[in-house]
Design a protein around this motif. Structure first.
Motif, PDB file in Angstrom:
ATOM      1  N   VAL A 154       0.849  -1.195   0.000  1.00 46.19           N
ATOM      2  CA  VAL A 154       0.000   0.000   0.000  1.00 46.19           C
ATOM      3  C   VAL A 154       0.882   1.241   0.000  1.00 46.19           C
ATOM      4  N   ILE A 155       0.678   2.120  -0.980  1.00 50.04           N
ATOM      5  CA  ILE A 155       1.418   3.375  -1.064  1.00 50.04           C
ATOM      6  C   ILE A 155       0.407   4.511  -0.907  1.00 50.04           C
ATOM      7  N   SER A 156       0.606   5.373   0.085  1.00 54.33           N
ATOM      8  CA  SER A 156      -0.323   6.497   0.294  1.00 54.33           C
ATOM      9  C   SER A 156       0.418   7.825   0.157  1.00 54.33           C
ATOM     10  N   PHE A 157      -0.282   8.796  -0.413  1.00 54.30           N
ATOM     11  CA  PHE A 157       0.254  10.146  -0.609  1.00 54.30           C
ATOM     12  C   PHE A 157      -0.614  11.107   0.203  1.00 54.30           C
ATOM     13  N   VAL A 158      -0.002  11.829   1.118  1.00 56.96           N
ATOM     14  CA  VAL A 158      -0.747  12.698   2.030  1.00 56.96           C
ATOM     15  C   VAL A 158      -0.584  14.160   1.632  1.00 56.96           C
ATOM     16  N   ASP A 159      -1.711  14.835   1.475  1.00 56.13           N
ATOM     17  CA  ASP A 159      -1.693  16.268   1.179  1.00 56.13           C
ATOM     18  C   ASP A 159      -3.036  16.856   1.603  1.00 56.13           C
ATOM     19  N   THR A 160      -3.166  17.153   2.874  1.00 59.00           N
ATOM     20  CA  THR A 160      -4.429  17.661   3.398  1.00 59.00           C
ATOM     21  C   THR A 160      -4.181  18.580   4.582  1.00 59.00           C
ATOM     22  N   ALA A 161      -4.997  19.620   4.680  1.00 61.25           N
ATOM     23  CA  ALA A 161      -4.928  20.490   5.855  1.00 61.25           C
ATOM     24  C   ALA A 161      -5.541  19.812   7.067  1.00 61.25           C
ATOM     25  N   GLY A 162      -6.298  18.741   6.840  1.00 62.54           N
ATOM     26  CA  GLY A 162      -6.947  18.010   7.922  1.00 62.54           C
ATOM     27  C   GLY A 162      -8.251  17.409   7.434  1.00 62.54           C
ATOM     28  N   ALA A 163      -8.863  16.596   8.274  1.00 63.38           N
ATOM     29  CA  ALA A 163     -10.160  16.023   7.937  1.00 63.38           C
ATOM     30  C   ALA A 163     -11.230  17.119   7.905  1.00 63.38           C
ATOM     31  N   TYR A 164     -12.258  16.909   7.089  1.00 61.48           N
ATOM     32  CA  TYR A 164     -13.323  17.906   6.973  1.00 61.48           C
ATOM     33  C   TYR A 164     -14.049  18.056   8.314  1.00 61.48           C
ATOM     34  N   PRO A 165     -14.188  19.294   8.841  1.00 59.51           N
ATOM     35  CA  PRO A 165     -14.747  19.496  10.183  1.00 59.51           C
ATOM     36  C   PRO A 165     -16.251  19.814  10.192  1.00 59.51           C
ATOM     37  N   GLY A 166     -16.961  19.564   9.106  1.00 61.29           N
ATOM     38  CA  GLY A 166     -18.369  19.937   9.034  1.00 61.29           C
ATOM     39  C   GLY A 166     -19.270  19.102   9.935  1.00 61.29           C
ATOM     40  N   ILE A 167     -20.452  19.637  10.210  1.00 60.65           N
ATOM     41  CA  ILE A 167     -21.410  18.959  11.087  1.00 60.65           C
ATOM     42  C   ILE A 167     -21.816  17.606  10.516  1.00 60.65           C
ATOM     43  N   GLY A 168     -22.080  17.561   9.204  1.00 57.77           N
ATOM     44  CA  GLY A 168     -22.484  16.309   8.583  1.00 57.77           C
ATOM     45  C   GLY A 168     -21.438  15.221   8.749  1.00 57.77           C
ATOM     46  N   ALA A 169     -20.162  15.593   8.616  1.00 55.17           N
ATOM     47  CA  ALA A 169     -19.082  14.624   8.780  1.00 55.17           C
ATOM     48  C   ALA A 169     -19.048  14.095  10.213  1.00 55.17           C
ATOM     49  N   GLU A 170     -19.238  14.979  11.173  1.00 54.98           N
ATOM     50  CA  GLU A 170     -19.247  14.550  12.572  1.00 54.98           C
ATOM     51  C   GLU A 170     -20.441  13.638  12.851  1.00 54.98           C
ATOM     52  N   GLU A 171     -21.574  13.952  12.256  1.00 54.14           N
ATOM     53  CA  GLU A 171     -22.769  13.128  12.457  1.00 54.14           C
ATOM     54  C   GLU A 171     -22.586  11.724  11.881  1.00 54.14           C
ATOM     55  N   ARG A 172     -21.788  11.622  10.837  1.00 53.32           N
ATOM     56  CA  ARG A 172     -21.574  10.312  10.215  1.00 53.32           C
ATOM     57  C   ARG A 172     -20.346   9.592  10.782  1.00 53.32           C
ATOM     58  N   GLY A 173     -19.780  10.093  11.864  1.00 47.28           N
ATOM     59  CA  GLY A 173     -18.726   9.361  12.564  1.00 47.28           C
ATOM     60  C   GLY A 173     -17.326   9.648  12.089  1.00 47.28           C
ATOM     61  N   GLN A 174     -16.984  10.932  11.942  1.00 51.48           N
ATOM     62  CA  GLN A 174     -15.664  11.305  11.442  1.00 51.48           C
ATOM     63  C   GLN A 174     -14.536  10.746  12.315  1.00 51.48           C
ATOM     64  N   ALA A 175     -14.651  10.923  13.625  1.00 49.65           N
ATOM     65  CA  ALA A 175     -13.577  10.485  14.528  1.00 49.65           C
ATOM     66  C   ALA A 175     -13.374   8.975  14.447  1.00 49.65           C
ATOM     67  N   GLU A 176     -14.481   8.226  14.422  1.00 49.65           N
ATOM     68  CA  GLU A 176     -14.353   6.763  14.345  1.00 49.65           C
ATOM     69  C   GLU A 176     -13.748   6.342  13.012  1.00 49.65           C
ATOM     70  N   ALA A 177     -14.153   7.006  11.924  1.00 48.27           N
ATOM     71  CA  ALA A 177     -13.634   6.646  10.607  1.00 48.27           C
ATOM     72  C   ALA A 177     -12.120   6.844  10.544  1.00 48.27           C
ATOM     73  N   ILE A 178     -11.632   7.949  11.126  1.00 48.62           N
ATOM     74  CA  ILE A 178     -10.191   8.205  11.169  1.00 48.62           C
ATOM     75  C   ILE A 178      -9.495   7.128  12.009  1.00 48.62           C
ATOM     76  N   ALA A 179     -10.096   6.801  13.151  1.00 48.94           N
ATOM     77  CA  ALA A 179      -9.505   5.784  14.029  1.00 48.94           C
ATOM     78  C   ALA A 179      -9.460   4.425  13.349  1.00 48.94           C
ATOM     79  N   ARG A 180     -10.526   4.071  12.619  1.00 47.79           N
ATOM     80  CA  ARG A 180     -10.566   2.778  11.925  1.00 47.79           C
ATOM     81  C   ARG A 180      -9.508   2.710  10.820  1.00 47.79           C
ATOM     82  N   SER A 181      -9.307   3.817  10.122  1.00 51.62           N
ATOM     83  CA  SER A 181      -8.292   3.846   9.078  1.00 51.62           C
ATOM     84  C   SER A 181      -6.896   3.722   9.677  1.00 51.62           C
ATOM     85  N   THR A 182      -6.667   4.397  10.797  1.00 49.55           N
ATOM     86  CA  THR A 182      -5.378   4.293  11.490  1.00 49.55           C
ATOM     87  C   THR A 182      -5.159   2.869  11.986  1.00 49.55           C
ATOM     88  N   GLU A 183      -6.207   2.283  12.556  1.00 51.79           N
ATOM     89  CA  GLU A 183      -6.120   0.909  13.051  1.00 51.79           C
ATOM     90  C   GLU A 183      -5.804  -0.070  11.920  1.00 51.79           C
TER      91      GLU A 183
END
Length: 318
Positions: A154-183
């Motif tokens: 797996v090769i990943s290229f990172v170029d982001t100011a951060g995860a999207y901080p919108g309300i909709g993203a938080e409602e759909r589980g932004q923190a968990e999604a980031i944690a699952r990807s890290t895991e």
């Protein structure tokens, strides 16, 4: 047309004079400009080298954000053959902020993913400036699952100011999604490499950058929070972003010393936006070295190496 940063004004002035001379020569063929153009070009090159030898962390942040800096889509076009994009998280939607798929790099089959910021107003809106929503990180997990199943690095290229901080993203589980990807990055049984090509911001970057080996381009930045965000918290004034950047240790040079990253991919004076082909070549070489170094390693060995790498960060700081 070249876009100049504020601190590049001496170079802009010299290259502006060169452009004027060339324009004059086109209207009056009798005018000989070669000697003067060569002299000004040499001065411009010297000025560029001098400026880029002494970049501050804030200036490197500006270079990392340069609108003409190569984006992930450029790396796909120049480094990946037999590219097959894969879309959707199979749960909610497709998130264009993260592009993912499979292809070959130097003939080796790999899974590739990364943040895409976009280069025009239309594409920036389409890709949400590289700020992924939960479905982007869930797509990344899906691709990593597939890579693990078919034994693809797996090769990943990172170029982001951060995860999207919108309300909709938080409602759909932004923190968990980031944690699952890290895991998922940590538990992969195949080698994974992450390259910070521009901005590596906060958990949005960590979700793709928890790898066996993490590399940074020389003028990229990697930080727990943007300089503007850090200034807002520390001084309640985003205008002090320059002070924050100069104190947060966000450059590749600092992070290599701390053991957060493993190597720096050099950029010629003037940055990747002026020397895209050369930087692409260096990136290709770095990927080839990684694939060779980790070829044949077992699943348990890869997980253990990754685990030890991240557990060691910060343990030897004086």
């Amino acid at each position: 047309m070249q876009s100049y940063l504020d601190f590049e004004k001496p170079v802009a002035d010299l290259e502006g004079k060169i452009a004027e001379l060339k324009s004059l020569a086109q209207t009056d063929q009798a005018v000989s400009i070669d000697e003067e153009v060569n002299r000004l070009s040499a001065r411009a090159d010297e000025a560029l080298v001098d400026i880029y030898k002494k970049l501050t962390p804030w200036q490197r942040t500006q270079v990392a954000r340069h609108p003409q800096r190569p984006h992930f889509s450029d790396y796909i076009k120049r480094l990946v053959t037999e590219w097959q994009p894969l879309a959707g998280d199979r749960k909610f939607a497709e998130d264009a902020a993260i592009i993912a798929g499979v292809g070959r790099i130097n003939g080796v089959p790999v899974a590739v993913m990364g943040n895409e910021k976009g280069s025009t107003t239309e594409t920036r809106l389409k890709h949400n400036f590289g700020m992924a929503r939960p479905e982007g990180y869930r797509k990344a997990v899906r691709i990593m699952d597939m890579a693990d199943r078919f034994n693809l690095p797996v090769i990943s290229f990172v170029d982001t100011a951060g995860a999207y901080p919108g309300i909709g993203a938080e409602e759909r589980g932004q923190a968990e999604a980031i944690a699952r990807s890290t895991e998922k990055s940590l538990e992969l049984g195949v080698p994974n490499l992450s390259i910070i090509i521009g901005e590596g911001g906060s958990g949005g970057a960590i979700a793709l950058a928890t790898a066996n080996r993490v590399l940074m381009l020389e003028n990229a930045v990697y930080t727990v929070i943007s300089p503007e965000g850090g200034a807002s918290i520390l001084w309640r004034d985003a205008a002090k972003a320059q002070d924050a950047a100069n104190n947060m240790r966000i450059t590749a040079q600092d992070l290599l010393g701390f053991g957060v990253i493993d190597a720096i991919i050099p950029e010629p004076a003037g940055g990747a936006h002026r020397h895209a082909e050369e930087v692409m070549g260096s990136t290709r070489d770095a990927i080839a070295k990684f694939l060779k170094d980790f070829e044949g390693k077992g699943r348990l060995e890869l997980r253990e190496q990754r685990r030890e790498k991240f557990l060691a960060i910060g343990t030897h700081l004086s």
